[in-house]
Design a protein around this motif. Sequence first.
Motif, PDB file in Angstrom:
ATOM      1  N   VAL A  23       0.851  -1.181   0.000  1.00 29.38           N
ATOM      2  CA  VAL A  23       0.000   0.000   0.000  1.00 29.38           C
ATOM      3  C   VAL A  23       0.890   1.235   0.000  1.00 29.38           C
ATOM      4  N   PHE A  24       0.525   2.231  -0.800  1.00 32.58           N
ATOM      5  CA  PHE A  24       1.297   3.458  -0.937  1.00 32.58           C
ATOM      6  C   PHE A  24       0.477   4.631  -0.400  1.00 32.58           C
ATOM      7  N   TYR A  25       1.172   5.642   0.111  1.00 34.25           N
ATOM      8  CA  TYR A  25       0.473   6.815   0.632  1.00 34.25           C
ATOM      9  C   TYR A  25       1.373   8.035   0.472  1.00 34.25           C
ATOM     10  N   ALA A  26       0.731   9.181   0.289  1.00 37.10           N
ATOM     11  CA  ALA A  26       1.439  10.448   0.121  1.00 37.10           C
ATOM     12  C   ALA A  26       0.658  11.531   0.856  1.00 37.10           C
ATOM     13  N   SER A 119      -3.634  16.994   2.954  1.00 38.01           N
ATOM     14  CA  SER A 119      -4.423  16.156   2.040  1.00 38.01           C
ATOM     15  C   SER A 119      -3.642  14.866   1.810  1.00 38.01           C
ATOM     16  N   ILE A 120      -4.312  13.740   1.965  1.00 42.19           N
ATOM     17  CA  ILE A 120      -3.634  12.439   1.925  1.00 42.19           C
ATOM     18  C   ILE A 120      -4.228  11.601   0.809  1.00 42.19           C
ATOM     19  N   ARG A 121      -3.354  11.016   0.057  1.00 37.43           N
ATOM     20  CA  ARG A 121      -3.768  10.090  -1.000  1.00 37.43           C
ATOM     21  C   ARG A 121      -3.171   8.724  -0.706  1.00 37.43           C
ATOM     22  N   LEU A 122      -3.949   7.653  -0.887  1.00 35.00           N
ATOM     23  CA  LEU A 122      -3.459   6.296  -0.659  1.00 35.00           C
ATOM     24  C   LEU A 122      -4.019   5.368  -1.719  1.00 35.00           C
ATOM     25  N   ASP A 126      -4.429  -2.477  -6.576  1.00 36.88           N
ATOM     26  CA  ASP A 126      -5.788  -2.458  -7.119  1.00 36.88           C
ATOM     27  C   ASP A 126      -6.277  -1.049  -7.411  1.00 36.88           C
ATOM     28  N   GLY A 127      -5.483  -0.054  -7.109  1.00 34.51           N
ATOM     29  CA  GLY A 127      -5.904   1.328  -7.319  1.00 34.51           C
ATOM     30  C   GLY A 127      -6.421   1.931  -6.025  1.00 34.51           C
ATOM     31  N   ASP A 128      -7.486   2.713  -6.130  1.00 37.31           N
ATOM     32  CA  ASP A 128      -8.111   3.335  -4.956  1.00 37.31           C
ATOM     33  C   ASP A 128      -8.980   2.304  -4.253  1.00 37.31           C
ATOM     34  N   PHE A 129      -8.352   1.484  -3.404  1.00 34.79           N
ATOM     35  CA  PHE A 129      -9.062   0.344  -2.820  1.00 34.79           C
ATOM     36  C   PHE A 129     -10.150   0.765  -1.837  1.00 34.79           C
ATOM     37  N   LEU A 130     -10.120   2.000  -1.331  1.00 37.83           N
ATOM     38  CA  LEU A 130     -11.203   2.464  -0.456  1.00 37.83           C
ATOM     39  C   LEU A 130     -12.523   2.543  -1.222  1.00 37.83           C
ATOM     40  N   ARG A 150      -8.689  11.443  -7.816  1.00 38.73           N
ATOM     41  CA  ARG A 150      -9.967  11.976  -7.319  1.00 38.73           C
ATOM     42  C   ARG A 150     -10.204  11.699  -5.835  1.00 38.73           C
ATOM     43  N   LEU A 151      -9.590  10.677  -5.267  1.00 42.39           N
ATOM     44  CA  LEU A 151      -9.885  10.276  -3.893  1.00 42.39           C
ATOM     45  C   LEU A 151      -8.791  10.768  -2.946  1.00 42.39           C
ATOM     46  N   PHE A 152      -9.218  11.458  -1.861  1.00 38.27           N
ATOM     47  CA  PHE A 152      -8.278  11.984  -0.871  1.00 38.27           C
ATOM     48  C   PHE A 152      -8.893  11.887   0.522  1.00 38.27           C
ATOM     49  N   LEU A 153      -8.016  11.858   1.530  1.00 31.12           N
ATOM     50  CA  LEU A 153      -8.423  12.010   2.930  1.00 31.12           C
ATOM     51  C   LEU A 153      -8.091  13.433   3.349  1.00 31.12           C
ATOM     52  N   ARG A 154      -9.056  14.059   4.013  1.00 28.78           N
ATOM     53  CA  ARG A 154      -8.814  15.422   4.491  1.00 28.78           C
ATOM     54  C   ARG A 154      -9.734  15.705   5.670  1.00 28.78           C
ATOM     55  N   ASP A 155      -9.128  16.192   6.729  1.00 29.77           N
ATOM     56  CA  ASP A 155      -9.882  16.555   7.932  1.00 29.77           C
ATOM     57  C   ASP A 155     -10.734  15.388   8.432  1.00 29.77           C
ATOM     58  N   GLY A 156     -10.206  14.178   8.335  1.00 26.08           N
ATOM     59  CA  GLY A 156     -10.892  13.003   8.859  1.00 26.08           C
ATOM     60  C   GLY A 156     -12.009  12.474   7.995  1.00 26.08           C
ATOM     61  N   SER A 157     -12.148  12.965   6.762  1.00 27.69           N
ATOM     62  CA  SER A 157     -13.234  12.533   5.883  1.00 27.69           C
ATOM     63  C   SER A 157     -12.690  12.217   4.492  1.00 27.69           C
ATOM     64  N   LEU A 158     -13.491  11.467   3.753  1.00 28.79           N
ATOM     65  CA  LEU A 158     -13.142  11.143   2.369  1.00 28.79           C
ATOM     66  C   LEU A 158     -13.652  12.236   1.438  1.00 28.79           C
ATOM     67  N   HIS A 159     -12.840  12.594   0.486  1.00 24.28           N
ATOM     68  CA  HIS A 159     -13.219  13.600  -0.506  1.00 24.28           C
ATOM     69  C   HIS A 159     -13.037  13.002  -1.899  1.00 24.28           C
TER      70      HIS A 159
END
Length: 648
Positions: A23-26, A119-122, A126-130, A150-159
């Motif tokens: 799993v990768f994250y930035a 802003s966090i991307r993971l 498989d791609g954006d597994f969330l 298109r998919l990010f984590l920010r302020d504890g929520s999915l965007h």
Amino acid sequence: MEFPSSSSSSSSIFSPRPSDDTVFYAIYPDSPTATTTVTLQSLHLKILETLSPFTQDYIWQHQPFALSVSTPPNPSCPCPSSSHLPHLHGHLRFGDNLDDEWFAVFLLFQISQRFPSLSIRLWDSDGDFLLIEAAFHLPRWLNPDSAHHRLFLRDGSLHIVPRNRLPNPSLIDSLNFIVNSPHESLASDGIQRAVRKRISNYPEQARKNMHRVRVRVPVSVAQVLKHEPRLISLAVEGFYDRDIDTMKFASRMERFVERGKAEELVCVSVKMSRAMYAQLVQQRFQAPKCYPGMPARSEKEGFAEAELGMKIACGLEMMYQQRKRDGVEGKGSSWEAFRKSLESSGYFQGMLPGSSEYQRLMQSAQEYYRNTSLHSKASDLLNALVRRIDEILALPHLVDDFKDQEVPPSDDDSWLYGGEEELNSVLMERQKEMELYDLKHKKKGKAKEGQDAGPSSASNADEFDPGDIAKTMQAFVHKLSSYKGAEAPEDRNKEVDLDVDQFIKDMESIMMHTDGEVANSNIEEGSSSDLDFDDSDESDIAELDEDTEDGEEIFMRSYSDAMNEELKTTTLQKSFVRANEQIPKKDQGTSNASEHIVDEDFSPVDVDVNLVKSLLDSFSSQQGLPGPASNLLGLMGVQLPQDGKKGK
């Protein structure tokens, strides 16, 4: 707030190909232009301090959760589009332990909540597994092809960056959008609940995933695990991924069993993940000849502890010796990446491995590799672990140091054999989600289904016209089908796929056979001298055709008379509905096209009425289940109403 424009960059050819279990994250700060290396380092330390209470007692399967500072330009960044942005990034190989991946997701959510300006991307292989986890709640336009950046984590929520605002977003565009328009990109409640539910059991689930077990190992192994308990993951990996080369190290046990069979085993408690424990227990492995003696098999508990300890000791030996060898040679993951890059570029010229020319090219590549900085970096990294183990074993350690300590009993491992109930509960939960999803979309499509259905698809029985069945069946019978089989006149389950070239060829073939002049000319052109006919031959053929037609007519009359004689003695005639029994009001569309079979001993029979009656009887006998009648009529676009009076 604006991010700088993207610039083209390519990852290094020496970067190893990501494995399927990684799993990768930035993590991107909101002000990249004002972000410096010092700022990133400070942020890095704050994040590690925040996560420390969750990770300090956790044993990762292969590697711990880690972050690295990335300042542009950084061609080694796992995400090429981020190489020009200052950010933190990392990757985690979870192997067979899927809990590691979801624990990492939990930690990233914690970072997002504690640091709202990030802003966090993971993603993983498989791609954006969330999005896979929230598949039943996604908008229809969102799929693997359209989900990039298109998919990010920010302020504890999915965007999720909406498509109507950014049709083809770059990473820069998406980051700017979720920072400036967070309310527009906030994912729906269904998506938020689905993902949060998956990580709701953490960090308790992470602690539950740990398993303590009592083992008997040589003193040197006990000494290493006492000072570096997390090395158990490398020991299990070395044992589980062993091959013929590393097995040679285990057969000698030169580092951890120096005294051979004279070595004494001590009892210690080792903490590992449940996946590691399963990998050790479920594999059969015979102790090397040089390994110290173990209790007899009759002592079940003692033998099980010693056997498990033997596997750990052998895995530690194989891992140590392999890293030591690779450190001397400067190999490892960077060398493998370098070698694969040479293969992909055609350096080996298609030579077979093992051939003399292949070996010559390989030696040249190794010599070049030793002269690069990659060699020194790989050697330092691999030798660091070897040096650490040597430092630990250089400290004084005796058998008596481990004999006087109290060792707790092993944890219950019934979870290893009794997971069927948990699996069934997960499957049932997924089944309920699918049922709710299907029910929701069936309600939405009910009105449309009524509009798109065939002419006889009305649910009201009063609107159903049996004449439609006869008309559709006649169209089906008279339709000219190809050699591939019968073709329904209204096949609504299959899209039209017209082969224009084949259609033209078929039409030309038909026209050639129907046009007498063309047909005759083709015969003359394609005939040989053996097939030439004169006028007398043609007249003979005409007379023969007339005789054949007369003979066929006589045969059919005789055959019909004989068949009618046989049917006189049966009850077959009672099974037909006669023409005089029909209701006059319903003969429109059926009697006009009906064929009446008239015989001197039979009453007239309406073929259409009997056809409809037989199909309705067959459909009724299905009792709402799939069957030949409903399948045939459905293929032709006719949907029969359910028999609401059945059983009354």
